[in-house]
Design a protein around this motif. Sequence first.
Motif, PDB file in Angstrom:
ATOM      1  N   ASN A  23       0.863  -1.173   0.000  1.00 38.60           N
ATOM      2  CA  ASN A  23       0.000   0.000   0.000  1.00 38.60           C
ATOM      3  C   ASN A  23       0.907   1.233   0.000  1.00 38.60           C
ATOM      4  O   ASN A  23       1.781   1.332  -0.830  1.00 38.60           O
ATOM      5  CB  ASN A  23      -1.000  -0.048   1.159  1.00 38.60           C
ATOM      6  CG  ASN A  23      -2.199   0.855   0.944  1.00 38.60           C
ATOM      7  OD1 ASN A  23      -2.077   2.066   1.018  1.00 38.60           O
ATOM      8  ND2 ASN A  23      -3.343   0.268   0.646  1.00 38.60           N
ATOM      9  N   ASP A  82     -10.298  -1.512  -7.361  1.00 38.19           N
ATOM     10  CA  ASP A  82     -11.609  -1.173  -6.819  1.00 38.19           C
ATOM     11  C   ASP A  82     -11.728   0.347  -6.750  1.00 38.19           C
ATOM     12  O   ASP A  82     -10.969   0.992  -6.031  1.00 38.19           O
ATOM     13  CB  ASP A  82     -11.754  -1.782  -5.423  1.00 38.19           C
ATOM     14  CG  ASP A  82     -13.141  -1.624  -4.835  1.00 38.19           C
ATOM     15  OD1 ASP A  82     -13.851  -0.657  -5.189  1.00 38.19           O
ATOM     16  OD2 ASP A  82     -13.513  -2.463  -4.004  1.00 38.19           O
ATOM     17  N   LYS A  84     -13.833   2.152  -5.284  1.00 38.35           N
ATOM     18  CA  LYS A  84     -14.296   2.623  -3.976  1.00 38.35           C
ATOM     19  C   LYS A  84     -13.229   2.492  -2.889  1.00 38.35           C
ATOM     20  O   LYS A  84     -13.240   3.215  -1.913  1.00 38.35           O
ATOM     21  CB  LYS A  84     -15.535   1.842  -3.543  1.00 38.35           C
ATOM     22  CG  LYS A  84     -16.731   2.099  -4.438  1.00 38.35           C
ATOM     23  CD  LYS A  84     -17.903   1.269  -4.000  1.00 38.35           C
ATOM     24  CE  LYS A  84     -19.058   1.450  -4.983  1.00 38.35           C
ATOM     25  NZ  LYS A  84     -20.053   0.421  -4.855  1.00 38.35           N
ATOM     26  N   SER A  85     -12.317   1.522  -3.071  1.00 42.49           N
ATOM     27  CA  SER A  85     -11.292   1.282  -2.061  1.00 42.49           C
ATOM     28  C   SER A  85     -10.045   0.732  -2.738  1.00 42.49           C
ATOM     29  O   SER A  85      -9.947  -0.458  -3.010  1.00 42.49           O
ATOM     30  CB  SER A  85     -11.809   0.277  -1.025  1.00 42.49           C
ATOM     31  OG  SER A  85     -10.768  -0.094  -0.155  1.00 42.49           O
ATOM     32  N   SER A  86      -9.085   1.595  -2.998  1.00 41.25           N
ATOM     33  CA  SER A  86      -7.887   1.178  -3.744  1.00 41.25           C
ATOM     34  C   SER A  86      -7.113   0.089  -3.014  1.00 41.25           C
ATOM     35  O   SER A  86      -6.421  -0.700  -3.635  1.00 41.25           O
ATOM     36  CB  SER A  86      -6.994   2.382  -4.017  1.00 41.25           C
ATOM     37  OG  SER A  86      -6.625   2.995  -2.803  1.00 41.25           O
ATOM     38  N   SER A  88      -8.363  -2.458  -1.737  1.00 45.20           N
ATOM     39  CA  SER A  88      -9.061  -3.730  -1.950  1.00 45.20           C
ATOM     40  C   SER A  88      -8.871  -4.254  -3.363  1.00 45.20           C
ATOM     41  O   SER A  88      -9.605  -5.114  -3.818  1.00 45.20           O
ATOM     42  CB  SER A  88     -10.560  -3.553  -1.667  1.00 45.20           C
ATOM     43  OG  SER A  88     -10.766  -3.224  -0.323  1.00 45.20           O
ATOM     44  N   SER A  89      -7.928  -3.742  -4.076  1.00 50.10           N
ATOM     45  CA  SER A  89      -7.663  -4.182  -5.443  1.00 50.10           C
ATOM     46  C   SER A  89      -7.076  -5.587  -5.404  1.00 50.10           C
ATOM     47  O   SER A  89      -6.501  -6.001  -4.405  1.00 50.10           O
ATOM     48  CB  SER A  89      -6.691  -3.215  -6.111  1.00 50.10           C
ATOM     49  OG  SER A  89      -7.255  -1.921  -6.101  1.00 50.10           O
ATOM     50  N   GLU A 125      -5.049  -9.401  -0.612  1.00 47.27           N
ATOM     51  CA  GLU A 125      -6.472  -9.514  -0.949  1.00 47.27           C
ATOM     52  C   GLU A 125      -6.858 -10.814  -1.650  1.00 47.27           C
ATOM     53  O   GLU A 125      -7.382 -10.814  -2.752  1.00 47.27           O
ATOM     54  CB  GLU A 125      -6.903  -8.313  -1.808  1.00 47.27           C
ATOM     55  CG  GLU A 125      -6.605  -6.956  -1.209  1.00 47.27           C
ATOM     56  CD  GLU A 125      -7.204  -6.759   0.172  1.00 47.27           C
ATOM     57  OE1 GLU A 125      -8.346  -7.195   0.414  1.00 47.27           O
ATOM     58  OE2 GLU A 125      -6.525  -6.166   1.031  1.00 47.27           O
TER      59      GLU A 125
END
Length: 188
Positions: A23, A82, A84-86, A88-89, A125
Amino acid sequence: NFYSEYLSKLKKKKFQYIDIGANIGIYSLIASRNDNCTKIDAFEPNPLIYNNLKKNLSLINHANSYNVAITNQSGEIKFYVDPKSSGSSQIDNSNSNLKIKAVDRDFIKKITIKDLSINIKIDVEGHEFVVLEEIVNSIDLKMINSIYIEIANNDKIINDYIQKLRQFKLIHFKETKKRCDCLFEKIV
């Protein structure tokens, strides 16, 4: 949190820190403050996040960042970012909306320092078992001091990891509805 404190207190010997699914590099930054951490290799495949990781690690002389995924093949692979939430890619998502570069165990072998103890964090993930296989098949397990891994909260999955890492002791386990944070440490 527990893992931040653990990284800060690693005092046994010099170590390399491998941050897979880095991240923006929070754990890499924490490891960098430990005088015994002499090399950091941080991997973040999401190009939207990677620039922040690179910037965050840019002032650390012994840190390298890589805008690649670790998987069981080298080259270009499909990836889902994603919107909406990078964080959670993921790889292997049927909704893939991007192609990214991937590396495999051969790359891990190249970056590993033979004389150092290794501490690894994996947060990928749903791709954890593949990454773990690449690690197990590229690094002498005697060199690994610890593996911190975020996995799905599922008894079968948890038991699979405990079996796979049977030469390590599960020293920390924290669960939420969806996930578990597990810290395995080498049995001495």
